[in-house]
Write an enzyme that holds these catalytic residues in place. Structure first.
Site, PDB file in Angstrom:
ATOM      1  CB  VAL A 151      -0.965   0.009   1.203  1.00  0.00           C
ATOM      2  CG1 VAL A 151      -1.815   1.273   1.203  1.00  0.00           C
ATOM      3  CG2 VAL A 151      -1.868  -1.227   1.171  1.00  0.00           C
ATOM      4  CE  LYS A 159      -7.092  -5.137   8.432  1.00  0.00           C
ATOM      5  NZ  LYS A 159      -6.346  -5.107   7.150  1.00  0.00           N
ATOM      6  CB  VAL A 169     -13.510  -0.218   6.587  1.00  0.00           C
ATOM      7  CG1 VAL A 169     -14.732  -1.122   6.439  1.00  0.00           C
ATOM      8  CG2 VAL A 169     -13.188  -0.005   8.059  1.00  0.00           C
ATOM      9  N   GLY A 224     -11.038  -1.802   1.620  1.00  0.00           N
ATOM     10  CA  GLY A 224     -10.167  -1.392   0.521  1.00  0.00           C
ATOM     11  C   GLY A 224     -10.624  -0.154  -0.209  1.00  0.00           C
ATOM     12  CD  GLU A 265      -3.480  -9.550   7.336  1.00  0.00           C
ATOM     13  OE1 GLU A 265      -2.273  -9.307   7.542  1.00  0.00           O
ATOM     14  OE2 GLU A 265      -4.324  -8.687   7.071  1.00  0.00           O
ATOM     15  CG  ASP A 275      -8.973  -8.317   8.030  1.00  0.00           C
ATOM     16  OD1 ASP A 275      -8.102  -7.439   8.039  1.00  0.00           O
ATOM     17  OD2 ASP A 275      -9.861  -8.386   7.153  1.00  0.00           O
ATOM     18  CE  LYS A 291     -10.797  -5.295   6.587  1.00  0.00           C
ATOM     19  NZ  LYS A 291     -10.710  -6.136   5.373  1.00  0.00           N
ATOM     20  N   GLY A 345      -5.452  -4.852  -1.867  1.00  0.00           N
ATOM     21  CA  GLY A 345      -4.539  -4.694  -2.996  1.00  0.00           C
ATOM     22  C   GLY A 345      -3.949  -3.303  -3.059  1.00  0.00           C
TER      23      GLY A 345
END
Length: 428
Positions: free
Chosen positions: A15, A107, A134, A136, A192, A203, A207, A304
C-alpha cells in the site's frame, strides 16, 4: 495557489508503495483537483535497501517512524505499518500530539484504540482519517459520515474479508475442500502472516467494529463482536446450501436493538440471487440500510495496492481541500459506550447433521425441534453413508437461544452421529 501539502509515509509495503506511485504519477491531477500540490517529504520502513519498485531517493529517510511523525516538514502523517500497538500506535499518537493530521489504513489500531485516538486528534485540532482501513477501495467511511449522515442507520452488513470470500467461492466452483483452498490462498499471498486474522474472522471483525461506531454513534468495541471463522464450513455445506438456493459468506452484521448493539461476524447463508450471494472471489461488499434512503449496496476491491492506496489518497485529498471532520462522524466525546447484545433477532437457520441408521431417527430430531418451539420449513435427506444419513433442515424464523435448546435436546436422542452444523440465514 496554497502551499504544498507535505506527506510523511511510514510503511512502504504494497500500500505504501502504491501511495508513492499515485503521488508521483498523478501529481498534476491531484493539484488540479485539490487546489494545491501534494508532495512527499520523508518516508520510513524497516528495510531501507529493499527494492519497492518506485524511486525513493528524493525523500528524506527516517529509521524511526516516531521521528518521521514529528518532522517539521510533514503536514500529514500516513501510517501504513499495521499492528494494533507498537510503532504504529506510538507514531500515530506522536503525530497527533504534534498537531499533524493522520491518515491510516490500520483497522486493528482503530478497533482497539479508536476512541482514545479520536479524542486525542480532536483535542489537538487534528483529523484522523481511515477510509483505507475498511473494505479497501470501497468509500464506505465517506458514505456513512457524509452521504448518509441524514439517516438513522438500521443495519450494516457485509463481506469484508476478500480472502474468506475467495476460499468459499472457490470451494463451490472447484469442488475442493477448505484445506486445499486455504493452501491455494496462502500460495497466492492472500493470507496475513497470522492466517487466523483472516479465516478466524478477526480482520473482518475489526472492520465491523469501526463501521458500527460510525453507524450508531457508539465507542468502538471490538471485544463485543461475536466472532466465528470459516474453518468449520465443509464442502457439504457449500453444496447443500446451493441446493436450497443459498450461498455461504463470512458475513458481518451490526444492528442497534432495544437490548443493545448486536455485532456478529460469522458464516451465514444468504440468498444466491441477492447482491451478497452473487459476490465472487476477493471482492468486498457493504450493505447499509437507512430509514430515509432504504438499502444502499457498495461493491468493489477490498484489498490490494491500487484500491487501498486509492482510499488513502482520497483522505489526503480531503485534507488538501480543507475538509475537517470528526473521526467517527460526530465529536468523540459524544460517542456513547454501547451495551453489547447477542444477535438474537429471529432468523431462519440451516442445520446439517448425520443421523444414525435407526428407526424413528428423523422423528426424534423433529420432536426435539418442536419441543424447543421451532418449526421446519424445508428438509432433505441424502443417501446413507457408513450407516448414517446426511440430513439438511431449514427452519422457520427462530432465536439462537431456541436453536441452542433444540441442539441440546438432539444430543440426548442417541440418533445424531456428529455435532450438527448450524448457520444463520440472513435476509438481504
Amino acid at each position: 495557489m496554497s502551499s504544498p501539502l507535505r506527506l510523511g509515509i511510514a510503511g512502504l509495503g504494497t500500500v505504501g508503495a502504491g501511495v508513492v506511485k499515485i503521488t508521483r504519477q498523478k501529481a498534476a491531477l491531484l493539484t488540479q483537483r485539490s487546489g494545491r500540490s501534494i508532495e512527499i517529504s520523508a518516508v520510513s520502513a524497516r528495510n531501507r535497501d529493499k527494492d519497492r519498485g518506485v524511486p525513493l531517493t528524493s525523500y528524506a529517510w527516517e529509521d524511526d517512524p516516531v521521528a518521521l511523525a514529528t518532522r517539521d516538514d510533514v503536514d500529514v502523517f500516513i501510517e501504513l505499518m499495521g499492528g494494533s500497538d507498537g510503532p504504529a500506535k506510538a507514531a500515530t499518537e506522536a503525530a497527533l500530539k504534534a498537531g499533524k493530521d493522520v491518515v491510516t489504513a490500520n483497522k486493528a489500531l482503530l478497533a482497539h484504540h479508536g476512541q482514545a485516538l479520536a479524542e486525542l486528534a480532536e483535542a489537538n485540532g487534528c483529523v484522523l482519517r481511515f477510509e483505507a482501513a475498511v473494505a479497501g477501495g470501497i468509500p464506505i467511511i465517506k458514505s456513512l459520515t457524509e452521504g448518509l449522515a441524514g439517516n438513522e442507520i438500521t443495519r450494516v452488513m457485509g463481506v469484508m474479508n476478500g480472502t474468506c470470500n475467495y476460499i468459499l467461492t472457490r470451494m463451490e466452483a472447484t469442488g475442493q475442500g477448505y484445506n486445499v483452498l486455504f493452501d491455494e490462498a496462502d500460495k497466492l499471498g492472500y493470507l496475513e502472516a497470522d492466517p487466523n486474522l483472516d479465516v478466524g474472522g478477526i480482520d473482518a471483525g475489526h472492520k465491523l467494529a469501526i463501521l458500527s461506531s460510525i453507524a450508531f454513534g457508539t465507542q468502538v468495541d471490538f471485544d463485543a463482536v461475536e466472532l466465528e471463522g470459516i474453518q468449520r464450513v465443509a464442502l457439504e455445506d457449500i453444496r447443500q446450501a446451493a441446493d436450497m438456493g443459498y450461498r455461504i459468506k463470512l458475513l458481518g452484521v451490526a444492528r442497534m436493538t432495544g437490548r443493545g448493539l448486536e455485532q456478529s461476524m460469522a458464516p451465514c447463508l444468504v440468498p444466491a440471487s441477492s447482491p451478497l450471494g452473487q459476490l465472487e472471489g476477493g471482492t468486498n461488499m457493504v450493505v447499509v440500510e437507512g430509514d430515509q434512503v432504504g438499502q444502499v449496496v457498495l461493491r468493489g476491491a477490498g484489498a490490494g495496492e491500487g484500491p487501498t492506496a486509492s482510499a488513502v489518497m482520497g483522505d489526503v485529498m480531503d485534507i488538501a481541500r480543507g475538509l475537517r471532520m470528526t473521526t467517527f462522524g460526530q465529536p468523540a466525546t459524544s460517542l456513547v459506550k454501547s451495551t453489547p447484545a447477542q444477535a438474537t433477532a429471529p432468523a431462519p437457520y440451516y442445520l446439517r447433521m448425520a443421523l444414525m441408521d435407526k428407526p424413528g431417527a428423523l422423528a426424534k430430531v423433529a420432536t426435539a425441534l418442536g419441543e424447543a418451539g421451532i418449526s421446519i420449513h424445508r428438509m432433505r435427506q441424502y443417501d446413507h453413508v457408513d450407516n448414517s444419513a446426511p440430513v439438511l433442515i431449514v427452519t422457520h424464523k427462530t432465536t439462537r437461544a431456541a436453536l441452542d435448546d433444540a441442539l441440546g435436546r438432539m444430543a440426548t436422542t442417541g440418533v445424531v452421529s456428529s455435532e450438527p452444523v448450524a448457520l444463520r440465514i440472513e435476509e438481504v
